[in-house]
Design an enzyme around this catalytic site. Sequence first.
Site, PDB file in Angstrom:
ATOM      1  N   ASN A  93       0.774  -1.239   0.000  1.00 44.43           N
ATOM      2  CA  ASN A  93       0.000   0.000   0.000  1.00 44.43           C
ATOM      3  C   ASN A  93       0.812   1.299   0.000  1.00 44.43           C
ATOM      4  OD1 ASN A  93      -2.427   1.762   1.088  1.00 44.43           O
ATOM      5  ND2 ASN A  93      -0.848   1.889   2.665  1.00 44.43           N
ATOM      6  N   SER A 146      -4.693   2.546  -8.438  1.00 42.85           N
ATOM      7  CA  SER A 146      -5.552   3.723  -8.262  1.00 42.85           C
ATOM      8  C   SER A 146      -6.365   3.860  -9.540  1.00 42.85           C
ATOM      9  CB  SER A 146      -4.689   4.975  -8.085  1.00 42.85           C
ATOM     10  OG  SER A 146      -5.474   6.141  -8.227  1.00 42.85           O
ATOM     11  N   TYR A 161       2.549  10.191 -10.927  1.00 46.35           N
ATOM     12  CA  TYR A 161       1.679   9.315 -10.131  1.00 46.35           C
ATOM     13  C   TYR A 161       0.834   8.424 -11.058  1.00 46.35           C
ATOM     14  CZ  TYR A 161      -1.808   7.977  -6.584  1.00 46.35           C
ATOM     15  OH  TYR A 161      -2.626   7.263  -5.733  1.00 46.35           O
ATOM     16  N   LYS A 165       0.942   4.275 -11.278  1.00 45.72           N
ATOM     17  CA  LYS A 165      -0.192   3.399 -10.968  1.00 45.72           C
ATOM     18  C   LYS A 165      -0.587   2.535 -12.178  1.00 45.72           C
ATOM     19  CE  LYS A 165      -0.619   4.587  -6.653  1.00 45.72           C
ATOM     20  NZ  LYS A 165      -0.305   3.642  -5.579  1.00 45.72           N
ATOM     21  N   ILE A 194     -10.092   9.009  -1.935  1.00 46.68           N
ATOM     22  CA  ILE A 194     -10.383   8.503  -0.593  1.00 46.68           C
ATOM     23  C   ILE A 194      -9.899   9.544   0.417  1.00 46.68           C
ATOM     24  CG2 ILE A 194      -9.932   6.624   1.062  1.00 46.68           C
ATOM     25  CD1 ILE A 194     -11.435   5.628  -1.425  1.00 46.68           C
ATOM     26  N   THR A 196      -8.088  10.698   3.127  1.00 50.65           N
ATOM     27  CA  THR A 196      -6.951  10.333   3.989  1.00 50.65           C
ATOM     28  C   THR A 196      -6.019  11.545   4.028  1.00 50.65           C
ATOM     29  OG1 THR A 196      -5.518   9.598   2.204  1.00 50.65           O
ATOM     30  CG2 THR A 196      -6.996   7.946   3.130  1.00 50.65           C
TER      31      THR A 196
HETATM   32  N1  LIG Z   1      -6.070   8.681  -0.788  1.00 47.99           N
HETATM   33  C1  LIG Z   1      -6.497   8.496  -2.020  1.00 47.99           C
HETATM   34  O1  LIG Z   1      -7.356   9.221  -2.540  1.00 47.99           O
HETATM   35  C2  LIG Z   1      -5.942   7.334  -2.823  1.00 47.99           C
HETATM   36  C3  LIG Z   1      -6.623   6.966  -3.999  1.00 47.99           C
HETATM   37  C4  LIG Z   1      -6.133   5.897  -4.741  1.00 47.99           C
HETATM   38  C5  LIG Z   1      -4.972   5.230  -4.336  1.00 47.99           C
HETATM   39  N2  LIG Z   1      -4.337   5.650  -3.193  1.00 47.99           N
HETATM   40  C6  LIG Z   1      -3.124   4.920  -2.827  1.00 47.99           C
HETATM   41  O2  LIG Z   1      -3.297   4.378  -1.539  1.00 47.99           O
HETATM   42  C7  LIG Z   1      -2.034   4.260  -0.885  1.00 47.99           C
HETATM   43  C8  LIG Z   1      -2.126   4.886   0.495  1.00 47.99           C
HETATM   44  O3  LIG Z   1      -2.483   6.225   0.344  1.00 47.99           O
HETATM   45  P1  LIG Z   1      -2.997   7.147   1.529  1.00 47.99           P
HETATM   46  O4  LIG Z   1      -4.014   8.063   0.967  1.00 47.99           O
HETATM   47  O5  LIG Z   1      -3.341   6.334   2.707  1.00 47.99           O
HETATM   48  O6  LIG Z   1      -1.683   8.012   1.755  1.00 47.99           O
HETATM   49  P2  LIG Z   1      -0.892   8.395   3.075  1.00 47.99           P
HETATM   50  O7  LIG Z   1       0.082   9.432   2.645  1.00 47.99           O
HETATM   51  O8  LIG Z   1      -1.820   8.702   4.175  1.00 47.99           O
HETATM   52  O9  LIG Z   1      -0.151   7.025   3.421  1.00 47.99           O
HETATM   53  C9  LIG Z   1       0.912   6.542   2.653  1.00 47.99           C
HETATM   54  C10 LIG Z   1       1.841   5.808   3.565  1.00 47.99           C
HETATM   55  O10 LIG Z   1       2.935   5.285   2.803  1.00 47.99           O
HETATM   56  C11 LIG Z   1       4.121   5.485   3.559  1.00 47.99           C
HETATM   57  N3  LIG Z   1       5.317   5.512   2.711  1.00 47.99           N
HETATM   58  C12 LIG Z   1       5.624   6.402   1.737  1.00 47.99           C
HETATM   59  N4  LIG Z   1       6.832   6.106   1.229  1.00 47.99           N
HETATM   60  C13 LIG Z   1       7.290   5.010   1.872  1.00 47.99           C
HETATM   61  C14 LIG Z   1       8.470   4.233   1.801  1.00 47.99           C
HETATM   62  N5  LIG Z   1       9.475   4.536   0.954  1.00 47.99           N
HETATM   63  N6  LIG Z   1       8.608   3.154   2.618  1.00 47.99           N
HETATM   64  C15 LIG Z   1       7.626   2.837   3.490  1.00 47.99           C
HETATM   65  N7  LIG Z   1       6.478   3.535   3.615  1.00 47.99           N
HETATM   66  C16 LIG Z   1       6.317   4.620   2.815  1.00 47.99           C
HETATM   67  C17 LIG Z   1       3.904   6.827   4.251  1.00 47.99           C
HETATM   68  O11 LIG Z   1       4.788   6.991   5.335  1.00 47.99           O
HETATM   69  C18 LIG Z   1       2.445   6.701   4.663  1.00 47.99           C
HETATM   70  O12 LIG Z   1       2.333   6.044   5.911  1.00 47.99           O
HETATM   71  C19 LIG Z   1      -1.019   4.920  -1.822  1.00 47.99           C
HETATM   72  O13 LIG Z   1      -0.356   3.935  -2.596  1.00 47.99           O
HETATM   73  C20 LIG Z   1      -1.883   5.788  -2.715  1.00 47.99           C
HETATM   74  O14 LIG Z   1      -1.288   6.025  -3.952  1.00 47.99           O
HETATM   75  C21 LIG Z   1      -4.786   6.682  -2.442  1.00 47.99           C
END
Ligand SMILES: NC(=O)c1ccc[n+]([C@@H]2O[C@H](COP(=O)([O-])OP(=O)(O)OC[C@H]3O[C@@H](n4cnc5c(N)ncnc54)[C@H](O)[C@@H]3O)[C@@H](O)[C@H]2O)c1
Length: 254
Positions: A93, A146, A161, A165, A194, A196
Site C-alpha cells: 500500500n 488507483s 503518479y 499506478k 479517498i 486520507t
Molecule cells: N487517498 C487516495 O485518494 C488514494 C486513492 C487511490 C490510491 N491511493 C493509494 O493508496 C495508498 C495509500 O495512500 P494514503 O491516501 O493512505 O496516503 P498516506 O500518505 O496517508 O499514506 C501513505 C503511507 O505510505 C508510507 N510511505 C511512503 N513512502 C514510503 C516508503 N518509501 N517506505 C515505506 N512507507 C512509505 C507513508 O509513510 C504513509 O504512511 C497509496 O499507494 C496511494 O497512492 C490513495
Amino acid sequence: MYLDELFGLTGKVAVVTGGGRGIGQVVAIGLAKAGAKVVILARSNADETLAKIREAGGEAMFISTDVTKEESVDAAMQKIMVTYGSVDVVFNNAGICLHKDTFEATIEEFRNVLDVNLTGEYIVARAAGKIMKENNIKGSIINMASMSGSIVNIPQWQCSYNASKAGVMHMTKSLAIEWADYGIRVNSLSPGYIATPMSVDTPQELKDAWAPLMPLHRMGTPEELIPAVIYLACDASGYTTGSDIIVDGAYSCR
Ligand SMILES: NC(=O)c1ccc[n+]([C@@H]2O[C@H](COP(=O)([O-])OP(=O)(O)OC[C@H]3O[C@@H](n4cnc5c(N)ncnc54)[C@H](O)[C@@H]3O)[C@@H](O)[C@H]2O)c1
C-alpha cells in the site's frame, strides 16, 4: 459463522506497507479484526495503528522498513518468518503523490514517485513472492493501484503518479501469470478519491473542482476499501488473480 468460513483470515499473517496512517492503517485494523496477525512495514513508526489493533483484540507488530530499499524489505520478511513463520497476505500500500505540472517537475521528482509507487511495490512483491515460493505458501499479494492508473485526473497534473499506478496494474497482471504455478495470487486495488491525509491535505479549490466529477458527490472512506482487501486476501478469492478491483464510486465510468 458462514461469513467467517468464507472470508475469515484466522491463522494468516498479513503484511501491510505504509500502515502507519491513512488507508494502510484502516485496512490493517480491518485485516486484524478479520483474524489475521498483522505486520506493519513503515518508515517511521506505527504506534497508533498497533494500539488500535490491540484495542480491538488483534495481534500486530511493526518493522521499520523503507520499501524502496531491497535490503530493508528482505530483512523485514526474514524477521516476519522468524516471528510468525509465514507471509500469507501482502497489502502493498505504501505510496506518494506529486501534484506538479510536467514542465515544472524535475526528473528527480518523477523518479522518486516511480521509485516508491512502482519499484517499491515490486521490491515488496518480489521479496514476499520469493518467501511464498520457497515455503510453498499459497499467498495473496494485493498491490495498491488507483483509478489514476487508467484515467487522467483533472485539474491537477500528476503525470508521475498516474504513470506509476498504470505500471502497478500491469505489473500485477504480469506477476499473476508468472507466479500462477506457485499458487501465489496477485491482484490490484484501484480506489477513487479517498479521504486520507494524502487527499485531505489537498487545497480546498482542488476538492471543489473534484466534487462535480464524482458521481456519488463525495470521496470514499478508507473503511470502504476493507471489504475488497479482505476478499482478495482470503481463500474465497482463490480463482481471482490478475484482477483489478475498482472502488471509485463510478468516477472512472465516464
Ligand atoms: N487517498 C487516495 O485518494 C488514494 C486513492 C487511490 C490510491 N491511493 C493509494 O493508496 C495508498 C495509500 O495512500 P494514503 O491516501 O493512505 O496516503 P498516506 O500518505 O496517508 O499514506 C501513505 C503511507 O505510505 C508510507 N510511505 C511512503 N513512502 C514510503 C516508503 N518509501 N517506505 C515505506 N512507507 C512509505 C507513508 O509513510 C504513509 O504512511 C497509496 O499507494 C496511494 O497512492 C490513495
